[in-house]
Design a protein around this motif. Structure first.
Motif, short mmCIF file in Angstrom:
data_model
loop_
_atom_site.label_atom_id
_atom_site.label_comp_id
_atom_site.label_asym_id
_atom_site.label_seq_id
_atom_site.Cartn_x
_atom_site.Cartn_y
_atom_site.Cartn_z
N UNK A 145 -4.61 3.63 -3.64
CA UNK A 145 -3.51 2.90 -2.66
C UNK A 145 -4.57 2.09 -1.36
N UNK A 146 -5.78 3.49 -1.64
CA UNK A 146 -6.59 3.94 -0.61
C UNK A 146 -7.73 2.79 -0.50
N UNK A 170 -2.68 7.70 -5.38
CA UNK A 170 -3.23 7.65 -3.81
C UNK A 170 -4.68 7.27 -3.58
N UNK A 171 -5.97 7.17 -4.45
CA UNK A 171 -6.59 7.04 -4.52
C UNK A 171 -6.60 5.62 -4.79
N UNK A 215 1.11 4.19 -3.10
CA UNK A 215 0.46 5.68 -2.26
C UNK A 215 1.88 6.00 -2.93
N UNK A 254 -1.47 11.66 -8.58
CA UNK A 254 -2.33 11.61 -7.22
C UNK A 254 -3.61 11.11 -7.08
N UNK A 255 -3.61 10.21 -8.35
CA UNK A 255 -4.71 8.87 -8.56
C UNK A 255 -4.32 7.70 -7.72
N UNK A 289 0.65 -1.12 -0.18
CA UNK A 289 -0.03 -0.23 -0.03
C UNK A 289 1.43 1.47 -0.05
N UNK A 290 2.05 1.23 0.93
CA UNK A 290 3.27 2.55 0.62
C UNK A 290 3.39 2.75 -0.28
#
Lengths: 125, 512, 503
Positions: free
Chosen positions: B164-165, B161-162, B153, B158-159, B149-150
């Motif tokens: 990874x979330x 981040x989404x 991210x 920036x996508x 996940x890290x």
């Protein structure tokens, strides 16, 4: 009858489903993480309640005690708690970054922003 | 035999990860440490493999000296040894590549953390493969997942981040399902050691708790493996992750999850229970078919090339689960061949795309790679060769694995599945050739005029992996022999009588 | 590598037949900057291959049957080379015509100042290596491997010009051929392996009684349409699409390598995998086993000829003519009679020489005058007499008029149809010969007997091209007299054979 004697398991199920529902139904990312945490906590409740042995005492060496509860699930759940904590930490860190990059922590707004970006905004997809 | 060697590949990266963070203020030191560690780990895994292959006996290690079934045991049989080699060598080969790629995409201050996360991911993956304790499996699974996940991210877009979330959400739910399954298993059998559980399940079989445990495991693993329909996290995660991370995750991440599937279904629950009683054959086959179709068809229409390869991975995972779902030795060895082959092919393809990302400075799409065949000839040609491996042309590893997969479906009498695999190869031709045409026949855009070839630190890993794909095409004999030996170990009987029946599970002669 | 059969020298010959053009192809890029040297190497390698293959023919005629196991790709499946009657014919044709094409191509590329010549000649040599592999294959697996590689290696040749139309044509080429081979041929091969446990070619076929007639028919369909290079309708679209390539490539595709590999494969499959006796028995039981193939081939012959009539672009017309002629071979094989099968095998050779001459002529016309359309060719015979003479001879072979060898192959197929009392097929062959005349003779008539619309200022094509053309045209006539030898080689694969005495 089953309901009363197995009430810890029913509680675990209720907690699990509440957490799961929260993950799915809410659009706020932080609330999703809270739901996820609840989901994981319910599993911990499940393990711990399963470790109780009938008439057993806490798994600490005591005088005169012959039946102890099972300590192993407790130990496993310690690990699981740490894992849950780490997951929550990573998740929240990502949410902080998302807030910085998107300006919001609402999932539907993020999706809308992404859609605008890929259809209108920058060159790369 | 007990061997201390077995534990080192896991603990070395785990120890090196905080050292990376402590010792380095610059990305370069972290990279050097990672490089030394991954190469050392790869060498150790190769030694382990040689030993296991030669002696036929698994390597064991008792953590803390506690003997199983009380203590945690690391147990490396032929399957685990070959997976170890696969994971560690891909990590080692792609390490030189990281230097330029990470430098380009990730901020200076974050690079030590990046390498630390990568080492932890590697440790987690190697741990999943080596461990023989059910809960330990969960722990390592979560270690590797958190680290990935890290890693995802940290992508530039920036996508990421989404993505990874979303991966975090879905991945944690999946892992928690596995945890529930482990809980049920422990509560019924009273032990956590996999072989011990297996012995006790044989006796206890129609216990409803065990059936429930199997169901939870199945869901959790399907999530991790990204089998349709729980594959939704994969395309975005692979597309927006840093260019160095996608090859590693795509090649290795899902493969290790597939290893976990094999371990759980064959070594813990046993193949009669899983395929005969619990109808896993039906489920896997039924899910694999749409995975193959949807993965291939969506890949044809994707413009973001990394996303295209991600969907292609969904299809490839479908092939592998199809082979497993056939519940025969031929199917199992075909899946193993496909695992080896796909890992190398996909990582070569993603590495090539990453090199183009480096030079282009933005995400690669079908449009902006136009004409790159002339400016980056070596990278482009590596893409073509690896692409041919994906399609399954002769003299590549893909041909060997496709041949065996089709043979396995024919042996099982499923000629429709054979036709499906054949047709999906045609889809693969379409989406790979789209890229080839764009690279070689498109007109260079103005800003692409000045692009140079990828740096040698990137070219060497790309070509090394491409070379491995071709090598597998020529030396199929050795690979087939290893996979057949593994299949033999996992599943002693050639096939089950009727794995595709709809009867309710009857285990040990009783209904649950 | 295992050299078997004791005559290790012969086995080495087998290996060299495939290795020589391959090594030549690999070496050529190193001479990228020295055009003269590069072309000299091309010529030398092609001549050497021709000599080598003629040695192989000698070995075969003397009775040697060497076999060479090259490499085991995975357990139970090896690349094995050997000499088979049809393979010998195909290899000899391909090797000889490669020499002619090399001369022709050098003249063509230089006169037209084509770019990327090194890539061209490299892929040429590699494609010939793959063709040799197909011709000399001992089992279906080897055939398939070399067949796929041939598709891949001819792709850069088809897409040579690099412009949009080349890309689209080549895309159709690749997708059709790979689609049919991966989608139909590979499963068919796997089914054969599954049912019989082996993929080795054997006299009389290996399938024998294992399949019901309907299953046989289905499998035959998978092979017939899966071998897309044989251009049976509807998988024929790649052929006209591939005309975007330069003419030497079209000559290679249409005479030497690709299409002949296709019909050769179908022939091998019918003779050595199914066994035509078995097919005949099963067809008598149920028409679905093999009869439909006859009609599919007949349909292709007629429709392709009709299409050729309407097309004005010379190369496109020749392309559809090829589609139609290829189905002659399939028709001959599908009649399942020894006479017609022999005729079909001879037709592979006959059509190769005839069609390559026609394509050479088309390329010569384009090189000299930049004309591509039949309607522009009025009066060109006076300016390019040698070219049009070669064209005429090639046309004679295609139509089937003695003394061109095309006559003999058609004759045998006709005889096979008569023996089988198949009057529909008989009518089709006669009708299509008339159609062939209808689309070829007007071109000759225009060239020699009409006045040009504008003044013709160009001359004959460059010497290497004319020489190559005349050689292939000459061979078309010469082979007429050696037809019996060729037929006797071909007949080795047939069980009942009585050679006809030619009048």
């Amino acid at each position: 009858m089953e309901l009363m004697t197995h009430y810890p398991y029913w509680m675990a199920i209720v907690l699990m489903m509440t957490g799961f529902y929260t993950v799915m139904a809410t659009s706020n990312l932080v609330k999703k993480l809270i739901g996820l945490s609840m989901f994981q906590t319910s599993v911990m409740l499940f393990y711990v309640s399963a470790s109780k042995v009938k008439f057993g005492v806490a798994p600490v060496m005591t005088e005169g005690a012959t039946v102890y509860s099972n300590p192993l699930p407790h130990v496993l759940m310690l690990t699981a708690i740490v894992v849950g904590l780490a997951t929550l930490a990573v998740g929240l860190a990502i949410v902080v970054r998302i807030r910085g990059a998107y300006g919001t922590v609402e999932e539907d707004e993020i999706i809308a922003l992404d859609r605008d970006q890929s259809s209108g905004g920058r060159n790369d997809e | 035999m007990t061997s201390d060697f077995a534990a080192l590949p896991i603990f070395l990266p785990l120890l090196a990860a905080p050292i990376c963070v402590i010792l380095s203020r610059f990305g370069k030191t972290a990279w050097v440490i990672s490089m030394m560690v991954t190469w050392a780990v790869a060498a150790m895994c190769l030694f382990s493999f040689a030993e296991v292959y030669a002696s036929g006996e698994p390597l064991k290690y008792h953590m803390g000296g506690w003997a199983p079934p009380i203590g945690i045991e690391l147990h490396i049989d032929l399957l685990a040894a070959s997976m170890l080699v696969l994971v560690s060598s891909i990590a080692a080969i792609t390490m030189p590549y990281f230097f330029r790629s990470v430098n380009d995409e990730i901020a200076r201050e974050q690079q030590p953390f990046f390498y630390a996360a990568f080492l932890m991911c590697l440790a987690g993956l190697l741990g999943i493969i080596s461990t023989h304790d059910a809960f330990n499996l969960y722990v390592f699974l979560e270690i590797s997942s958190l680290a990935s996940y890290m890693l995802i991210a940290m992508g530039r877009d920036r996508r990421a981040l989404a993505a990874a979330f979303q991966y975090l959400m879905l991945g944690t739910i999946g892992a928690t399902m596995i945890l529930i399954g482990i809980g049920f298993l422990y509560l019924t059998t009273g032990t956590l050691n996999m072989s011990d559980i297996a012995t006790r399940i044989d006796v206890l079989a129609p216990n409803r708790a065990i059936i429930a445990a199997f169901a939870f495991f199945a869901i959790g693993l399907v999530m991790k493996v990204a089998l349709f329909p729980l594959h939704v996290w994969l395309p975005n995660a692979y597309a927006y992750a840093p260019s160095a991370v996608s090859p590693f995750l795509a090649a290795v991440g899902t493969k290790v999850a597939l290893y976990a599937v094999l371990r759980i279904t064959y070594s813990v629950f046993g193949h009669e229970f899983s395929f005969g009683g619990m109808h896993l054959s039906l489920i896997f086959t039924a899910l694999a078919v749409p995975a193959i179709l949807i993965g291939s068809v969506v890949a044809i229409f994707e413009t973001n090339l990394k996303r295209m390869l991600a969907f292609s991975s969904v299809a490839q995972v479908g092939y592998i689960t199809l082979g497993i779902g056939l519940a025969s030795q031929t199917g199992l060895s075909a899946s193993l061949l496909q695992i080896f082959n796909h890992a190398m092919t996909k990582s070569a393809l993603f590495l090539a795309l990453g090199a183009m990302t480096l030079r282009l400075g933005s995400n690669v799409t079908v449009h902006n790679i136009r004409g790159l065949g002339k400016r980056m000839p070596l990278t482009a040609f590596a893409f073509v060769l690896a692409g041919l491996g994906l399609i399954g042309m002769p003299f590549t590893g893909g041909f060997v694995s496709k041949w065996y997969l089709m043979k396995a479906t024919l042996d099982g009498g499923w000629w429709l599945l054979t036709i499906l695999i054949a047709i999906s190869s045609i889809f693969a031709v379409i989406y790979i050739w789209r890229v080839v045409e764009a690279m070689y026949f498109g007109r260079l855009s103005a800003q692409s005029e000045t692009i140079r070839e990828a740096p040698p630190s990137m070219l060497v890993p790309i070509w090394l992996l491409t070379f491995c794909v071709i090598l597998l095409g020529f030396f199929g004999n050795e690979a087939v022999e290893i996979s057949q030996r593994i299949a033999d170990q996992l599943m002693p009987s050639p096939s089950l009588p009727d794995p595709f029946s709809f009867d309710p599970p009857i285990l040990n002669g009783e209904m649950p | 590598m295992i050299l078997s059969d004791g005559y290790s020298a012969n086995a080495v010959l087998l290996f060299m037949a495939v290795a020589l053009p391959f090594i030549g192809g690999v070496l050529l890029p190193f001479f990228h900057r020295h055009a003269e040297l590069r072309d000299a190497i091309s010529i030398t390698v092609s001549l050497a291959l021709c000599v080598l293959v003629s040695q192989l023919v000698d070995v075969y005629v003397d009775g040697g049957r060497p076999k060479l196991a090259l490499w085991e790709l995975f357990p139970g499946f090896s690349l094995v080379l050997s000499l088979r009657p049809l393979g010998v014919l195909f290899a000899a044709t391909a090797a000889f015509l490669w020499v002619a094409t090399t001369f022709y191509a050098i003249g063509y590329m230089r006169k037209n100042k084509e770019k990327g010549q090194t890539r061209f000649f490299t892929c040429f040599a590699l494609s010939i290596a793959m063709t040799m592999g197909i011709a000399l294959s001992d089992n279906l697996f080897t055939l398939f491997i070399f067949y796929e590689m041939l598709t891949l290696l001819t792709y850069p040749l088809v897409v040579h010009h690099g412009d949009k139309s080349a890309m689209h044509g080549a895309r159709k080429y690749l997708l059709t051929l790979l689609g049919t081979s991966l989608g139909l041929l590979l499963p068919a091969i796997l089914v054969v392996q599954h049912v019989t446990g082996t993929l080795d070619f054997a006299r009389g076929g290996i399938l024998s009684d294992t399949l019901t007639p309907v299953q046989t028919g289905l499998l035959l369909a998978m092979f017939a349409f899966g071998i897309g290079k044989a251009a049976l309708m509807p998988v024929h679209r790649w052929l006209p699409a591939a005309m975007v390539a330069p003419t030497p490539v079209s000559a290679l595709l249409h005479a030497v390598a690709v299409v002949k590999a296709g019909v050769f494969s179908i022939g091998m499959v019918i003779i050595y995998i199914f066994g035509y006796d078995m097919l005949r028995i099963q067809t008598e039981q149920d028409w679905m086993a093999g009869t439909w193939l006859k009609y599919a081939a007949a349909f292709t012959i007629i429709v392709a000829s009709l299409t050729a009539l309407r097309l004005d672009n010379l190369k496109q017309r020749l392309a559809y003519s090829t589609v139609s002629q290829l189905s002659y071979v399939i028709l001959g094989a599908a009649l399942l009679a020894p006479l017609s099968i022999a005729g079909a095998m001879l037709h592979i050779v006959a059509h190769a020489f005839g069609k390559i001459t026609l394509f050479f002529a088309a390329g010569a016309i384009y090189t000299a005058s930049k004309k591509k359309f039949v309607s522009e060719l009025d009066g060109i015979g006076k300016a390019m007499p040698w070219t049009m003479l070669a064209f005429t001879i090639g046309a004679l072979s295609i139509i089937g008029i003695p003394p061109a060898i095309g006559f003999i192959s058609k004759w045998y197929i006709l005889l096979g149809a008569m023996h089988a009392k198949d009057y529909v097929v008989l009518a089709v062959i006669i009708a299509s010969s008339l159609l062939n005349a209808a689309y070829l003779l007007p071109i000759i008539h225009r060239a020699f007997f009409r006045e040009p619309k504008e003044a013709i200022i160009h001359g004959e094509a460059p010497k290497p091209m004319v020489v190559a053309m005349m050689v292939t045209a000459g061979m078309t006539i010469l082979l007429f007299f050696f037809a019996r030898d060729i037929l006797s080689i071909a007949a080795e694969s047939l069980s009942a054979w009585e050679p006809l005495h030619l009048p």
